[in-house]
Design a protein around this motif. Sequence first.
Motif, PDB file in Angstrom:
ATOM      1  N   UNK A 296       0.825  -1.204   0.000  1.00  0.00           N
ATOM      2  CA  UNK A 296       0.000   0.000   0.000  1.00  0.00           C
ATOM      3  C   UNK A 296       0.862   1.259   0.000  1.00  0.00           C
ATOM      4  N   UNK A 297       1.941   1.222   0.792  1.00  0.00           N
ATOM      5  CA  UNK A 297       2.848   2.359   0.902  1.00  0.00           C
ATOM      6  C   UNK A 297       4.288   1.882   0.784  1.00  0.00           C
ATOM      7  N   UNK A 298       5.187   2.813   0.548  1.00  0.00           N
ATOM      8  CA  UNK A 298       6.607   2.473   0.473  1.00  0.00           C
ATOM      9  C   UNK A 298       7.163   2.150   1.859  1.00  0.00           C
ATOM     10  N   UNK A 299       6.613   2.794   2.885  1.00  0.00           N
ATOM     11  CA  UNK A 299       6.996   2.497   4.271  1.00  0.00           C
ATOM     12  C   UNK A 299       5.948   3.116   5.188  1.00  0.00           C
ATOM     13  N   UNK A 300       6.147   2.996   6.483  1.00  0.00           N
ATOM     14  CA  UNK A 300       5.228   3.617   7.446  1.00  0.00           C
ATOM     15  C   UNK A 300       5.943   4.681   8.274  1.00  0.00           C
ATOM     16  N   UNK A 301       6.946   5.297   7.670  1.00  0.00           N
ATOM     17  CA  UNK A 301       7.761   6.286   8.371  1.00  0.00           C
ATOM     18  C   UNK A 301       6.954   7.501   8.811  1.00  0.00           C
ATOM     19  N   UNK A 302       6.008   7.931   7.965  1.00  0.00           N
ATOM     20  CA  UNK A 302       5.202   9.111   8.263  1.00  0.00           C
ATOM     21  C   UNK A 302       3.782   8.675   8.630  1.00  0.00           C
ATOM     22  N   UNK A 303       3.386   8.794   9.889  1.00  0.00           N
ATOM     23  CA  UNK A 303       2.055   8.349  10.319  1.00  0.00           C
ATOM     24  C   UNK A 303       0.926   8.920   9.467  1.00  0.00           C
ATOM     25  N   UNK A 304       0.146   8.038   8.859  1.00  0.00           N
ATOM     26  CA  UNK A 304      -0.978   8.473   8.043  1.00  0.00           C
ATOM     27  C   UNK A 304      -0.617   8.860   6.623  1.00  0.00           C
ATOM     28  N   UNK A 305       0.675   8.889   6.307  1.00  0.00           N
ATOM     29  CA  UNK A 305       1.109   9.320   4.974  1.00  0.00           C
ATOM     30  C   UNK A 305       2.022   8.310   4.286  1.00  0.00           C
ATOM     31  N   UNK A 306       2.290   7.189   4.914  1.00  0.00           N
ATOM     32  CA  UNK A 306       3.193   6.215   4.313  1.00  0.00           C
ATOM     33  C   UNK A 306       4.637   6.599   4.548  1.00  0.00           C
ATOM     34  N   UNK A 307       5.423   6.569   3.465  1.00  0.00           N
ATOM     35  CA  UNK A 307       6.841   6.890   3.586  1.00  0.00           C
ATOM     36  C   UNK A 307       7.199   8.187   2.891  1.00  0.00           C
ATOM     37  N   UNK A 308       8.478   8.529   2.948  1.00  0.00           N
ATOM     38  CA  UNK A 308       8.965   9.724   2.271  1.00  0.00           C
ATOM     39  C   UNK A 308       8.678   9.639   0.775  1.00  0.00           C
ATOM     40  N   UNK A 309       8.908   8.453   0.203  1.00  0.00           N
ATOM     41  CA  UNK A 309       8.694   8.279  -1.229  1.00  0.00           C
ATOM     42  C   UNK A 309       7.228   8.477  -1.604  1.00  0.00           C
ATOM     43  N   UNK A 310       6.331   8.138  -0.690  1.00  0.00           N
ATOM     44  CA  UNK A 310       4.902   8.358  -0.938  1.00  0.00           C
ATOM     45  C   UNK A 310       4.575   9.844  -1.022  1.00  0.00           C
ATOM     46  N   UNK A 311       5.370  10.674  -0.357  1.00  0.00           N
ATOM     47  CA  UNK A 311       5.127  12.115  -0.341  1.00  0.00           C
ATOM     48  C   UNK A 311       5.806  12.835  -1.495  1.00  0.00           C
ATOM     49  N   UNK A 312       6.895  12.279  -2.008  1.00  0.00           N
ATOM     50  CA  UNK A 312       7.654  13.035  -3.026  1.00  0.00           C
ATOM     51  C   UNK A 312       7.627  12.375  -4.401  1.00  0.00           C
ATOM     52  N   UNK A 313       6.839  11.300  -4.582  1.00  0.00           N
ATOM     53  CA  UNK A 313       6.829  10.622  -5.882  1.00  0.00           C
ATOM     54  C   UNK A 313       6.429  11.581  -7.006  1.00  0.00           C
ATOM     55  N   UNK A 314       5.421  12.420  -6.739  1.00  0.00           N
ATOM     56  CA  UNK A 314       5.009  13.399  -7.735  1.00  0.00           C
ATOM     57  C   UNK A 314       5.978  14.564  -7.830  1.00  0.00           C
ATOM     58  N   UNK A 315       6.528  14.986  -6.695  1.00  0.00           N
ATOM     59  CA  UNK A 315       7.453  16.113  -6.665  1.00  0.00           C
ATOM     60  C   UNK A 315       8.705  15.818  -7.493  1.00  0.00           C
ATOM     61  N   UNK A 316       9.180  14.570  -7.454  1.00  0.00           N
ATOM     62  CA  UNK A 316      10.365  14.193  -8.215  1.00  0.00           C
ATOM     63  C   UNK A 316      10.154  14.412  -9.711  1.00  0.00           C
ATOM     64  N   UNK A 317       8.992  13.995 -10.195  1.00  0.00           N
ATOM     65  CA  UNK A 317       8.694  14.165 -11.615  1.00  0.00           C
ATOM     66  C   UNK A 317       8.450  15.634 -11.955  1.00  0.00           C
ATOM     67  N   UNK A 318       7.777  16.344 -11.058  1.00  0.00           N
ATOM     68  CA  UNK A 318       7.526  17.771 -11.279  1.00  0.00           C
ATOM     69  C   UNK A 318       8.839  18.544 -11.343  1.00  0.00           C
ATOM     70  N   UNK A 319       9.820  18.117 -10.553  1.00  0.00           N
ATOM     71  CA  UNK A 319      11.132  18.770 -10.552  1.00  0.00           C
ATOM     72  C   UNK A 319      11.750  18.732 -11.946  1.00  0.00           C
ATOM     73  N   UNK A 320      11.549  17.616 -12.651  1.00  0.00           N
ATOM     74  CA  UNK A 320      12.071  17.506 -14.007  1.00  0.00           C
ATOM     75  C   UNK A 320      11.451  18.534 -14.934  1.00  0.00           C
ATOM     76  N   UNK A 321      10.136  18.681 -14.851  1.00  0.00           N
ATOM     77  CA  UNK A 321       9.437  19.647 -15.698  1.00  0.00           C
ATOM     78  C   UNK A 321       9.868  21.075 -15.367  1.00  0.00           C
ATOM     79  N   UNK A 322       9.972  21.372 -14.083  1.00  0.00           N
ATOM     80  CA  UNK A 322      10.349  22.723 -13.651  1.00  0.00           C
ATOM     81  C   UNK A 322      11.770  23.049 -14.080  1.00  0.00           C
ATOM     82  N   UNK A 323      12.691  22.126 -13.840  1.00  0.00           N
ATOM     83  CA  UNK A 323      14.095  22.380 -14.171  1.00  0.00           C
ATOM     84  C   UNK A 323      14.289  22.599 -15.668  1.00  0.00           C
ATOM     85  N   UNK A 324      13.726  21.723 -16.469  1.00  0.00           N
ATOM     86  CA  UNK A 324      13.908  21.821 -17.916  1.00  0.00           C
ATOM     87  C   UNK A 324      13.300  23.120 -18.457  1.00  0.00           C
ATOM     88  N   UNK A 325      12.092  23.439 -18.022  1.00  0.00           N
ATOM     89  CA  UNK A 325      11.433  24.643 -18.529  1.00  0.00           C
ATOM     90  C   UNK A 325      12.150  25.906 -18.062  1.00  0.00           C
TER      91      UNK A 325
END
Length: 297
Positions: free
Chosen positions: A258-287
Amino acid sequence: MKKRLITGLIIALIWAGIAVVSIVLEGRLFYVFDVFVLVLAVVSCFEVTRLIKQKFAKPYEILIIATIFLSFSAYFILDQFSHTQDFAILAFIGVIVLAIALSFVLVKFSKIKSTQHAVTTSFVLIYPLSLFLFMLGINTIPLIHIRAASILLLFLIAPLTDTFAFLTGSILKGPKLAPKISPKKTISGAFGGLIGGVLAGILVFGMIVSGLFDFFSLRPISANLDIMHFIFIGLLGSIFTQAGDLIASMVKRKANAKDFSNLLPGHGGIMDRIDGMLMAAGAIYIYMSFFMMGLGV
């Protein structure tokens, strides 16, 4: 729900703190953002590794850890001592490529490891490690005002996309976006997410024209800059954010998690929080680095 809200508030405060410190104290504590990205990379790679080895061949964890620090070190060193960011980018990618090649060489000399171990190791080195290059790139954009705008966009597009997608999807419901990958996501939610991304772009533009950058002692972006640039990057960033979320959902589904980990209560893991941010960073940097800087804004 209370636990999720409290955790979400803490995450938001940390995000805001890193953004403000990275912009206001640029030149004195420029490395704060880089250290933040490094910590995210270490934890995220650990989470993906942990997830993968529960169902697939165990990745070479020592090689992954070494690659993280070597790739980041190569990037920092060449960015400081070369006249162009290109060498730093090539160094980061080069370390990862060499590590992937080494993982396949190691299995040839092992009696207990197979090609599958090299494949899973390579996967972690590509996803998520290679994607952190875009975050590093944002922090080393030569023009300070473009860098500041990019950092603000990074910390606003993904959260607002997720928030508006959740609210719109919960209210309007309707057909599913990708039922086999993420059953809860709806088409209406996806459109709501786009609205959130556009709003993020407009907010950053508003910060610029309001004189906030003058307060930060940054050279203001050209007054002739069209708001459409920020609407477009907000829209593009939202699309990449949602794509990143779907990719992460697919990875978790393949691993029956369900989640990458249970590090963040109610939110899964760090990767669960930044999976979209990582891809957005690519769009922002290139543009921002190739188009906005090309305009000389």
